[in-house]
Design a protein around this motif. Sequence first.
Motif, mmCIF file in Angstrom:
data_model
loop_
_atom_site.group_PDB
_atom_site.id
_atom_site.type_symbol
_atom_site.label_atom_id
_atom_site.label_comp_id
_atom_site.label_asym_id
_atom_site.label_seq_id
_atom_site.Cartn_x
_atom_site.Cartn_y
_atom_site.Cartn_z
ATOM 1 N N ARG A 1 -2.901 14.540 -8.378
ATOM 2 C CA ARG A 1 -3.323 13.316 -8.209
ATOM 3 C C ARG A 1 -3.957 12.954 -7.027
ATOM 4 N N PHE A 2 -3.736 13.654 -5.933
ATOM 5 C CA PHE A 2 -4.167 13.428 -4.516
ATOM 6 C C PHE A 2 -5.152 14.609 -4.346
ATOM 7 N N THR A 3 -6.020 14.646 -3.469
ATOM 8 C CA THR A 3 -6.735 15.576 -2.765
ATOM 9 C C THR A 3 -7.179 15.521 -1.462
ATOM 10 N N ILE A 4 -6.968 16.406 -0.605
ATOM 11 C CA ILE A 4 -7.108 16.417 0.781
ATOM 12 C C ILE A 4 -8.420 17.181 0.825
ATOM 13 N N SER A 5 -9.170 16.500 1.908
ATOM 14 C CA SER A 5 -10.317 17.307 2.197
ATOM 15 C C SER A 5 -10.663 16.912 3.792
ATOM 16 N N THR B 1 -0.327 -0.036 -0.714
ATOM 17 C CA THR B 1 0.728 -0.755 -1.722
ATOM 18 C C THR B 1 0.183 -0.764 -3.089
ATOM 19 N N VAL B 2 0.896 -0.316 -3.938
ATOM 20 C CA VAL B 2 0.358 -0.021 -5.441
ATOM 21 C C VAL B 2 1.429 -0.930 -6.172
ATOM 22 N N SER B 3 0.820 -1.989 -6.988
ATOM 23 C CA SER B 3 1.530 -2.886 -7.595
ATOM 24 C C SER B 3 1.674 -2.388 -9.305
ATOM 25 N N SER B 4 2.429 -2.848 -9.769
ATOM 26 C CA SER B 4 2.841 -2.359 -11.291
ATOM 27 C C SER B 4 2.192 -3.390 -12.116
ATOM 28 N N MET C 1 -6.824 9.396 -3.438
ATOM 29 C CA MET C 1 -5.578 9.185 -4.114
ATOM 30 C C MET C 1 -5.805 8.684 -5.412
ATOM 31 N N ASP C 2 -5.758 9.551 -6.514
ATOM 32 C CA ASP C 2 -5.880 8.826 -7.808
ATOM 33 C C ASP C 2 -4.566 8.703 -8.697
ATOM 34 N N GLN D 1 -3.823 -1.468 -7.948
ATOM 35 C CA GLN D 1 -3.089 -1.746 -9.258
ATOM 36 C C GLN D 1 -2.574 -0.223 -9.433
ATOM 37 N N SER D 2 -1.366 -0.325 -10.317
ATOM 38 C CA SER D 2 -1.075 1.147 -10.694
ATOM 39 C C SER D 2 -2.203 1.804 -11.606
ATOM 40 N N GLY D 3 -2.266 3.081 -11.384
ATOM 41 C CA GLY D 3 -3.439 3.779 -12.091
ATOM 42 C C GLY D 3 -4.756 3.965 -11.136
ATOM 43 N N GLY D 4 -4.931 2.865 -10.249
ATOM 44 C CA GLY D 4 -6.115 2.845 -9.344
ATOM 45 C C GLY D 4 -6.336 3.958 -8.220
ATOM 46 N N SER D 5 -7.367 3.895 -7.596
ATOM 47 C CA SER D 5 -7.525 4.793 -6.566
ATOM 48 C C SER D 5 -7.677 4.248 -5.492
ATOM 49 N N LEU D 6 -7.509 5.346 -4.343
ATOM 50 C CA LEU D 6 -7.842 4.664 -2.679
ATOM 51 C C LEU D 6 -8.102 5.819 -2.219
ATOM 52 N N ARG D 7 -8.997 5.977 -1.042
ATOM 53 C CA ARG D 7 -9.417 7.003 -0.238
ATOM 54 C C ARG D 7 -9.142 6.715 1.155
ATOM 55 N N LEU D 8 -8.271 7.360 1.597
ATOM 56 C CA LEU D 8 -7.832 7.288 3.217
ATOM 57 C C LEU D 8 -8.721 8.101 4.014
ATOM 58 N N SER D 9 -8.957 7.524 5.377
ATOM 59 C CA SER D 9 -9.836 8.536 6.262
ATOM 60 C C SER D 9 -9.076 8.569 7.333
ATOM 61 N N CYS D 10 -9.209 9.774 8.191
ATOM 62 C CA CYS D 10 -8.619 9.767 9.561
ATOM 63 C C CYS D 10 -9.356 10.566 10.343
ATOM 64 N N GLU D 11 -9.762 9.839 11.476
ATOM 65 C CA GLU D 11 -10.960 10.351 12.471
ATOM 66 C C GLU D 11 -10.176 10.612 13.759
ATOM 67 N N ALA D 12 -10.403 12.001 13.942
ATOM 68 C CA ALA D 12 -9.601 12.487 15.293
ATOM 69 C C ALA D 12 -10.528 12.788 16.554
ATOM 70 N N SER D 13 -9.783 12.474 17.722
ATOM 71 C CA SER D 13 -10.623 12.627 18.885
ATOM 72 C C SER D 13 -9.793 13.147 19.803
ATOM 73 N N GLY D 14 -10.410 13.808 20.868
ATOM 74 C CA GLY D 14 -9.567 14.171 22.007
ATOM 75 C C GLY D 14 -9.184 15.636 22.342
ATOM 76 N N ARG D 15 -9.502 16.526 21.126
ATOM 77 C CA ARG D 15 -9.487 17.838 21.312
ATOM 78 C C ARG D 15 -10.184 18.650 19.858
ATOM 79 N N THR D 16 -10.464 20.025 20.211
ATOM 80 C CA THR D 16 -11.320 20.340 19.013
ATOM 81 C C THR D 16 -10.649 20.546 17.743
ATOM 82 N N PHE D 17 -11.495 19.280 16.830
ATOM 83 C CA PHE D 17 -10.880 19.434 15.568
ATOM 84 C C PHE D 17 -10.770 20.318 14.648
#
Length: 123
Positions: free
Chosen positions: A67-71, A120-123, A83-84, A13-29
């Motif tokens: 609102r967003f923070t990458i790490s 998907t963020v719903s209003s 994502m907040d 929902q609008s105002g909510g948060s999610l955390r995305l992850s991305c795992e890499a492989s195949g070369r020195t990260f």
Amino acid sequence: QVQLLESGGGLVQSGGSLRLSCEASGRTFSVYAMGWFRQAPGKDREFVVAISRSGGVTSYADSVKGRFTISRDNTKDTVYLQMDNLKPEDTAVYYCAQGTTTTNLRAGRSDYWGQGTQVTVSS
């Protein structure tokens, strides 16, 4: 063969948060910059954020600043996007990208792309 595997997308929902992850492989990260892009329906893919190989430099699109923070965790070959205060206009497929520098990523010059995860963020 480099692979970028995103996870963490979903419906929130609008105002909510999610955390995305991305795992890499195949070369020195740890020697590559990482970034996130997004593509909404009917629109071009756009830059969201990038982080340098050490994590010491970040670059955000104006639309997500504050609102967003990458790490990244170089011990786990993973980059995260917290994502907040999500808004309906954040709805898009989010793609992980790997490149040489944050400057190149911001310009859309990525060596590799993930397959994308839907947010998907719903209003």
